[in-house]
Design an enzyme around this catalytic site. Structure first.
Site, short mmCIF file in Angstrom:
data_model
loop_
_atom_site.label_atom_id
_atom_site.label_comp_id
_atom_site.label_asym_id
_atom_site.label_seq_id
_atom_site.Cartn_x
_atom_site.Cartn_y
_atom_site.Cartn_z
CB CYS A 155 -0.95 0.00 1.19
SG CYS A 155 -0.14 -0.13 2.80
CG HIS A 280 -4.40 0.89 3.86
ND1 HIS A 280 -3.78 -0.06 3.08
CD2 HIS A 280 -5.24 1.57 3.04
CE1 HIS A 280 -4.24 0.02 1.84
NE2 HIS A 280 -5.11 1.01 1.79
CG ASP A 298 -8.45 1.21 0.34
OD1 ASP A 298 -7.35 0.67 0.11
OD2 ASP A 298 -9.10 1.03 1.38
#
Length: 602
Positions: A155, A280, A298
């Site tokens: 990520c 994240h 995201d």
């Protein structure tokens, strides 16, 4: 579709309910039929009792609401029965043991009630409000580059790649064919990608990686900020146009276009948002001031798509500590081309403790080394420690010499290509300023190699040549041989084959002088051929795949490694010295090498 369940013996069927822990798939049931596994969002709301022939009493699981009520009305002759709605479960739900034949897999997750799906009707309404309020300046450049992270722990890398491409940063290396474009595999300067696949990266490592790519980084730990400061930064990055450009439309008319030169990214704790998982990274794509929601783009789109989240909840998600660093998560503004000063970060807003003082990493303009080569660096450090001990036991000072470095990285002068296992040349510079800097740096290194005749006599001649210079020497030698079979004098007469020979100081100076003659200023850097050093091709990968890797000799690389291996004071005294005396006698006096270089180059 219900008939297939009616045909299957229920003794073969087990249903695993959703869980909240790591590895569970919230809201999606796991249905096992013998050795075959599937997943479904369509299960009845009632408690279902599964009769297991080998156990008594039967296992009980609870499943969420469904659009298949016929399962709840299974005939009494079947082994699946429906519990009375008013009868509460007396024991906690238990799940059948998962099949050992196949690993458990998932297909996405449902967003929790704290988040609004971007593509939902409510999400579109929030976006329309953000558009009306001017909160989507950062959205369009980011959405053009939005991609799914290729690894579950990537990520951070994917977030940085999205921002780099949205800011139109030239990676100066080939992606595919002739195209230069950022991808995660290029971000290997500060991290070992194999380790990142397992553990991801921390907030500070992300900042270092961004700096390595030339971005301006303003990073703030959540614990050092507050909600109002965070909201102010969101407004500045999402609603403030920072650059005006002229674009040409399809009808050839020119119009002014405002686009951002900086973007906001956050690293947060998913559980605070009601999501599964831990830490994240993702970019912030937009801000709706009316509802006080931010749009999280995201990067784990296999799990959650873009979604709106209340700004206050996002800030709360920045506060939990990262167990790896024992510091909170945070937010970061990444800018390019000197970026934009964002109030609350660079203007010294009271109460904000930022990471803007992160040291600028020493970016090498000549060559680089991947983190995956750490094993070679460890071998070299062990070699240096052992060498120092041996020298001290022999009564010496223990000081490192250039000969020591050459001996290690050439395997005692048996493999001059070994150094390319560690490093790879950078790409050729394109702007005039960078071209001049590279040339001046290489000139300084070559002058220092010439001056090393004062205390060194072991630089192999072939190591002083780049691939282009070696090709030129071989062409000259072949031409001379064809014409008159003239023999070249000195111990360097066969530079193409004498790969294991060292030269005296006079030969070092002569060969280095030839390098100077071949390097004709900035034009030589721009006119380098696409033929790279065979040794370079041995290692350089993407750097040489586009045919424009920087030409640099092994001797230059080894001398820089030698300098980097010295204590700071010793390195400083060598690099900043302006005149050297060599052990070569010219007209009865030791030759002097005068080194001219500005402080920036040094």
């Amino acid at each position: 579709s219900i008939s297939i369940f009616e045909l299957i013996p229920k003794s073969l069927v087990s249903i695993t309910p959703p869980g909240d822990g790591a590895g569970s798939h919230g809201g999606v049931e796991r249905i096992e039929i013998g050795r075959f596994t599937t997943y479904s969002n369509h299960m009845p709301a009632e408690t279902m009792t599964m009769v297991n022939p080998s156990s008594s009493p039967p296992d009980t699981v609870t499943t969420p609401s469904s659009s298949l009520p016929s399962l709840a009305s299974t005939p009494a002759t079947q082994t699946t029965t429906t519990a009375a709605p008013s009868a509460p479960a007396t024991a906690p739900p238990t799940a059948a043991a998962p099949s050992s034949s196949f690993p458990r897999t998932f297909y996405r997750r449902q967003l929790p009630s704290t988040c609004i799906s971007f593509s939902s009707s409510e999400g579109r309404a929030v976006f329309a409000s953000a558009m009306a309020n001017g909160g989507t300046y950062s959205f369009f450049p980011l959405i053009e580059q939005l991609q799914t992270q290729p690894e579950p722990a990537y990520c951070g890398l994917t977030t940085l790649v999205i921002v780099l491409n949205a800011l139109a940063v030239d990676p100066r290396r080939s992606w595919k064919g002739p195209w230069r474009w950022y991808e995660e595999s290029m971000l290997n300067c500060c991290v070992d990608l194999e380790e990142v696949k397992k553990t991801g990266i921390t907030f500070t490592t992300f900042a270092y990686l961004a700096k390595c790519q030339g971005l301006n980084v303003n990073a703030v730990y959540g614990s050092d900020s507050n909600i109002e400061q965070f909201r102010h930064v969101v407004r500045q990055t999402c609603t403030h146009a920072t650059e005006t450009t002229i674009s040409t439309t399809n009808n050839n008319t020119q119009e002014q276009e405002q686009r951002p030169t900086s973007f906001l990214i956050v690293t947060y704790m998913r559980k605070v948002l009601g999501q599964t998982g831990t830490g994240h990274f993702s970019p912030i794509g937009a801000y709706d001031e009316s509802s006080d929601h931010v749009l999280i783009l995201d990067t784990a789109r296999f799990k959650y798509g873009p979604h709106w989240v209340p700004l206050e909840l996002v800030f709360e998600a920045l506060l939990p500590l990262d167990p790896d660093t024992e510091k909170s998560r945070g937010y970061m503004v990444l800018g390019y081309n000197n970026g934009v000063a964002v109030d609350g970060l660079t203007n010294g807003t009271k109460g904000v403790s930022s990471l803007t003082e992160l040291p600028q990493l020493p970016l090498s303009r000549l060559f680089g080394s991947q983190m995956s080569k750490n094993y070679l660096r460890r071998e070299y450090k062990n070699y240096l420690r052992g060498l120092e001990t041996i020298k001290r036991l022999d009564g010496g000072s223990g000081a490192l010499t250039l000969s020591d470095v050459i001996s290690f990285w050439t395997k005692d002068n048996t493999d001059y290509n070994h150094i390319w296992e560690l490093v790879e040349p950078q790409l050729q510079p394109v702007c005039e300023k960078d071209i001049q800097m590279v040339e001046s740096m290489r000139q300084l290194v070559k002058d220092l190699i010439r001056a090393s005749g004062e205390h060194e006599t072991s630089v192999p001649c072939d190591m002083l040549l780049t691939s282009r210079e070696r090709a030129e020497e071989e062409a000259k030698a072949l031409a001379l041989k064809k014409k008159n079979k003239k023999k070249r004098g000195s111990c360097c007469k066969s530079k193409s084959t004498s790969l294991r020979r060292s030269c005296g100081s006079k030969e070092i100076i002569d060969a280095a002088a030839n390098l100077d003659a071949n390097a004709n200023g900035a034009s030589s850097a721009t006119n380098m051929t696409s033929n790279t050093n065979n040794a370079n091709n041995h290692h350089s990968g993407s750097s040489s795949s586009c045919g424009c890797a920087l030409e640099i000799s092994p001797a230059e690389v080894l001398y820089i490694i030698y300098l980097a291996s010295l204590p700071l004071h010793a390195r400083h005294s060598i690099v900043y010295k302006t005149e050297y005396k060599t052990n070569v006698v010219v007209e009865g006096e030791a030759e002097r090498v005068h080194i001219e270089a500005d402080d920036t180059t040094r």
